[in-house]
Design a protein around this motif. Structure first.
Motif, mmCIF file in Angstrom:
data_model
loop_
_atom_site.group_PDB
_atom_site.id
_atom_site.type_symbol
_atom_site.label_atom_id
_atom_site.label_comp_id
_atom_site.label_asym_id
_atom_site.label_seq_id
_atom_site.Cartn_x
_atom_site.Cartn_y
_atom_site.Cartn_z
ATOM 1 N N ILE A 1 17.255 21.529 87.981
ATOM 2 C CA ILE A 1 17.617 23.044 87.625
ATOM 3 C C ILE A 1 18.712 23.203 87.162
ATOM 4 O O ILE A 1 19.317 24.099 86.216
ATOM 5 N N SER A 2 19.785 22.353 87.582
ATOM 6 C CA SER A 2 21.128 22.484 87.174
ATOM 7 C C SER A 2 21.441 22.336 85.946
ATOM 8 O O SER A 2 22.163 22.842 84.927
ATOM 9 N N GLU A 3 20.660 21.027 85.502
ATOM 10 C CA GLU A 3 20.833 20.593 83.949
ATOM 11 C C GLU A 3 20.004 21.556 82.978
ATOM 12 O O GLU A 3 20.502 21.885 81.863
ATOM 13 N N GLY A 4 18.730 22.151 83.504
ATOM 14 C CA GLY A 4 18.173 23.138 82.638
ATOM 15 C C GLY A 4 18.820 24.369 82.341
ATOM 16 O O GLY A 4 18.462 25.109 81.359
ATOM 17 N N ARG A 5 19.492 24.750 83.448
ATOM 18 C CA ARG A 5 20.495 26.100 83.176
ATOM 19 C C ARG A 5 20.989 26.270 81.930
ATOM 20 O O ARG A 5 21.248 27.564 81.587
ATOM 21 N N ARG A 6 21.470 25.153 81.360
ATOM 22 C CA ARG A 6 22.155 25.476 80.028
ATOM 23 C C ARG A 6 21.439 25.602 78.964
ATOM 24 O O ARG A 6 21.878 26.352 78.031
ATOM 25 N N THR A 7 20.275 25.336 79.228
ATOM 26 C CA THR A 7 19.410 25.788 77.899
ATOM 27 C C THR A 7 18.213 26.738 78.343
ATOM 28 O O THR A 7 17.088 26.749 77.451
ATOM 29 N N MET A 8 18.102 27.403 79.552
ATOM 30 C CA MET A 8 17.064 28.108 80.098
ATOM 31 C C MET A 8 16.778 29.361 79.117
ATOM 32 O O MET A 8 15.638 29.852 79.255
ATOM 33 N N MET A 9 17.641 29.792 78.576
ATOM 34 C CA MET A 9 17.561 30.912 77.467
ATOM 35 C C MET A 9 16.413 30.587 76.553
ATOM 36 O O MET A 9 15.661 31.547 76.074
ATOM 37 N N GLU A 10 16.624 29.499 75.843
ATOM 38 C CA GLU A 10 15.642 29.071 74.741
ATOM 39 C C GLU A 10 14.561 28.345 75.193
ATOM 40 O O GLU A 10 13.565 28.050 74.359
ATOM 41 N N ALA A 11 14.829 27.544 76.235
ATOM 42 C CA ALA A 11 14.018 26.552 76.926
ATOM 43 C C ALA A 11 13.663 26.855 78.207
ATOM 44 O O ALA A 11 13.934 26.074 79.020
ATOM 45 N N TRP A 12 12.736 27.867 78.827
ATOM 46 C CA TRP A 12 12.550 28.516 80.046
ATOM 47 C C TRP A 12 12.042 27.319 81.043
ATOM 48 O O TRP A 12 11.948 27.392 82.069
ATOM 49 N N LEU B 1 22.334 21.573 97.153
ATOM 50 C CA LEU B 1 23.415 20.418 96.796
ATOM 51 C C LEU B 1 23.225 19.959 95.624
ATOM 52 O O LEU B 1 24.163 19.502 94.869
ATOM 53 N N GLY B 2 22.104 19.529 95.200
ATOM 54 C CA GLY B 2 21.660 18.740 93.871
ATOM 55 C C GLY B 2 22.123 19.667 92.743
ATOM 56 O O GLY B 2 22.657 19.215 91.639
ATOM 57 N N PHE B 3 21.881 21.113 92.839
ATOM 58 C CA PHE B 3 22.349 22.175 91.834
ATOM 59 C C PHE B 3 23.568 22.039 91.631
ATOM 60 O O PHE B 3 24.228 22.060 90.565
ATOM 61 N N LEU B 4 24.367 21.773 92.630
ATOM 62 C CA LEU B 4 25.896 21.888 92.598
ATOM 63 C C LEU B 4 26.573 20.530 92.406
ATOM 64 O O LEU B 4 27.657 20.254 92.090
ATOM 65 N N GLY B 5 25.607 19.513 92.101
ATOM 66 C CA GLY B 5 26.256 18.010 91.846
ATOM 67 C C GLY B 5 26.507 17.414 93.003
ATOM 68 O O GLY B 5 27.253 16.420 92.848
ATOM 69 N N LEU B 6 26.297 17.764 94.257
ATOM 70 C CA LEU B 6 26.627 17.008 95.466
ATOM 71 C C LEU B 6 25.572 16.300 96.192
ATOM 72 O O LEU B 6 25.879 15.615 97.246
ATOM 73 N N GLY B 7 24.400 16.425 95.644
ATOM 74 C CA GLY B 7 23.142 15.734 96.220
ATOM 75 C C GLY B 7 22.806 14.444 95.283
ATOM 76 O O GLY B 7 23.873 13.800 95.120
ATOM 77 N N ALA B 8 21.689 14.206 94.887
ATOM 78 C CA ALA B 8 21.072 13.513 94.093
ATOM 79 C C ALA B 8 22.091 13.304 92.766
ATOM 80 O O ALA B 8 22.000 14.430 91.944
ATOM 81 N N GLN B 9 22.513 12.245 92.343
ATOM 82 C CA GLN B 9 23.127 12.284 91.206
ATOM 83 C C GLN B 9 22.432 11.996 89.695
ATOM 84 O O GLN B 9 21.519 11.454 89.986
ATOM 85 N N ALA B 10 22.794 12.418 88.601
ATOM 86 C CA ALA B 10 22.380 12.023 87.389
ATOM 87 C C ALA B 10 21.875 10.603 87.098
ATOM 88 O O ALA B 10 23.226 9.787 87.576
ATOM 89 N N PRO B 11 21.081 10.179 86.446
ATOM 90 C CA PRO B 11 20.069 11.075 86.092
ATOM 91 C C PRO B 11 18.763 10.982 86.693
ATOM 92 O O PRO B 11 17.612 11.218 86.391
ATOM 93 N N SER B 12 19.149 10.811 88.013
ATOM 94 C CA SER B 12 17.926 10.889 89.099
ATOM 95 C C SER B 12 17.086 12.213 89.119
ATOM 96 O O SER B 12 17.682 13.347 88.909
ATOM 97 N N PRO B 13 15.897 12.117 89.048
ATOM 98 C CA PRO B 13 14.932 13.150 88.775
ATOM 99 C C PRO B 13 14.834 14.322 90.059
ATOM 100 O O PRO B 13 13.612 14.638 90.681
ATOM 101 N N GLU B 14 15.902 14.717 90.759
ATOM 102 C CA GLU B 14 15.904 15.677 91.953
ATOM 103 C C GLU B 14 15.669 16.992 91.496
ATOM 104 O O GLU B 14 16.292 17.561 90.406
ATOM 105 N N TRP B 15 14.890 17.752 92.063
ATOM 106 C CA TRP B 15 14.628 19.081 91.657
ATOM 107 C C TRP B 15 15.726 19.824 91.290
ATOM 108 O O TRP B 15 15.611 20.767 90.373
ATOM 109 N N GLY B 16 16.687 19.817 92.379
ATOM 110 C CA GLY B 16 17.830 20.893 92.471
ATOM 111 C C GLY B 16 18.699 20.488 91.136
ATOM 112 O O GLY B 16 19.409 21.350 90.393
ATOM 113 N N ALA B 17 18.840 19.250 90.847
ATOM 114 C CA ALA B 17 19.515 18.708 89.830
ATOM 115 C C ALA B 17 19.018 18.973 88.504
ATOM 116 O O ALA B 17 19.698 19.191 87.583
#
Length: 295
Positions: free
Chosen positions: A251-262, A233-249
Motif C-alpha cells: 500500500i505504501s508503494e502504491g500510494r504514489r500512483t493510486m490516483m491513476e492506478a487504483w 509498520l510496513g506502510f511506514l517502512g519499519l516492518g517488512a522491507q522492500a521488495p518483500s510483498p508485505e501488504w502494508g508495504a
C-alpha cells in the motif's frame, strides 16, 4: 466396577466427547457470519501454504514495460509501478501475514495468560507491581508504542514482530487477571489449597483451563489489531522491507500512483480488510460458543 466393565466405560466416554465436539462445531457454524470468517481464514491458510503454486508470476520480478497495467486476464490484480504482478505479490504476502499473526500469538498468549494469572492469584504487592507495568503499556496506543520499539530495535520483519508482541500482551494479562480474581476464592480452589496443592499446581491444573476460553476469544479478536499494526509498520517502512510483498508495504508503494492506478492499493487493502474482518467474525463466534453464560 469390575475390570471387565472398564473398557466399556472408556468406550462410552470417547463417543460422548466426540459428540460434544460435534455439537460445539455445529453451534459454531450456525452463524453465517462465523462461517464466512472461517472460510476466509481457511482460504488464507490454503493460499499461504500453496503460494508458490497459486502465484502466476514471480512476485519480485520487475518488468517496467508492463508497469501500472490494469487488471486483465494475464495480470488478475494488475501490476505495480515496477511491473510486478500484484496478484502474485498478494498471494505471497499472505505468508508474511500468517507468519506475523502466528508468531505474535505464540509469544503473547502464554505471556499474557501467565502474567495475568500470577497477578490475580497472589494479589498484594505482586498484583500492584504487575498491574502498574501493564497500565504503562496500556496508556499508549498500540501503534505508537510499536513505533517506539521498532525505532529502538531497527526496521525489519522480526523486529516488527517483537514490537507488536510487546504491545499486545497487556490486554491479555488484564483479562486473565480478572478471570483469576473471580475464580481464586471458589470452593474447589480453596479445597485444593487445603489439600496442600502448590501455587504452581493450582494455577496450571485448575485456573489455567478455566481462563483459556476467554483468552482464546480475546486473542482471536486481537489478531485483527495485530494485522493492522503490522500493516501500519510496513506502510511506514519499519516492518517488512522492500521488495518483500508485505501488504502494508505494498500500500505504501502504491500510494504514489493510486490516483491513476487504483488497483495498486485496492488489492492489498482488500486483503487486509477481509482477513481482519474474518478474525473478528471468528472471535464473535467463539465468544458465543465459549461464553459460560450463553445458552
Amino acid at each position: 466396577m469390575t475390570p471387565a466393565d472398564a473398557p466399556a466405560a472408556g468406550a462410552t466416554a470417547a463417543p460422548s466427547a466426540a459428540s460434544e465436539r460435534r455439537r460445539a462445531l455445529r453451534r459454531l457454524l450456525r452463524n453465517p457470519l462465523t462461517r464466512f470468517g472461517i472460510g476466509v481464514l481457511m482460504l488464507l491458510l490454503t493460499v499461504a501454504l500453496f503460494a508458490p503454486w497459486m502465484a502466476t508470476h514471480d512476485p519480485l520480478a520487475q518488468n517496467l514495460d508492463r508497469a501500472l497495467q490494469a487488471p486483465s486476464a494475464e495480470h488478475w490484480f494488475g501490476t505495480d509501478e515496477y511491473g510486478r504482478d500484484l496478484y502474485s505479490r498478494v498471494v505471497h504476502g499472505s505468508r508474511i501475514t500468517l507468519y506475523i499473526v502466528t508468531l505474535v500469538t505464540v509469544i503473547v498468549g502464554p505471556i499474557g495468560l501467565i502474567v495475568g494469572m500470577v497477578s490475580g492469584y497472589f494479589g498484594g504487592w505482586v498484583d500492584s507491581v504487575i498491574m502498574r507495568v501493564t497500565d504503562i503499556f496500556l496508556s499508549f496506543p498500540s501503534l505508537v508504542l510499536a513505533l517506539a520499539f521498532v525505532a529502538a530495535l531497527g526496521p525489519g520483519l522480526d523486529h516488527a514482530v517483537i514490537a507488536i508482541a510487546l504491545t499486545a500482551w497487556p490486554p491479555i494479562a488484564r483479562l486473565a487477571r480478572a478471570e483469576t480474581l473471580t475464580l481464586r476464592r471458589a470452593d474447589f480452589i480453596v479445597a485444593v489449597q487445603l489439600q496442600g496443592a502448590s501455587a504452581a499446581r493450582v494455577l496450571g491444573r485448575h485456573l489455567m483451563p478455566l481462563c483459556l476460553p476467554s483468552v482464546i476469544v480475546r486473542m482471536t479478536m486481537n489478531m485483527a489489531s495485530i494485522i493492522l499494526t503490522a500493516a501500519g509498520l510496513g506502510f511506514l517502512g519499519l516492518g517488512a522491507q522492500a521488495p518483500s510483498p508485505e501488504w502494508g508495504a505494498m500500500i505504501s508503494e502504491g500510494r504514489r500512483t493510486m490516483m491513476e492506478a487504483w488497483w495498486t492499493v485496492a488489492a492489498p487493502g482488500s486483503a487486509i480488510l477481509l482477513v481482519s474482518l474474518a478474525f473478528n467474525l471468528l472471535g464473535d463466534g467463539l465468544y458465543d460458543l465459549l461464553d459460560p453464560r450463553g445458552e
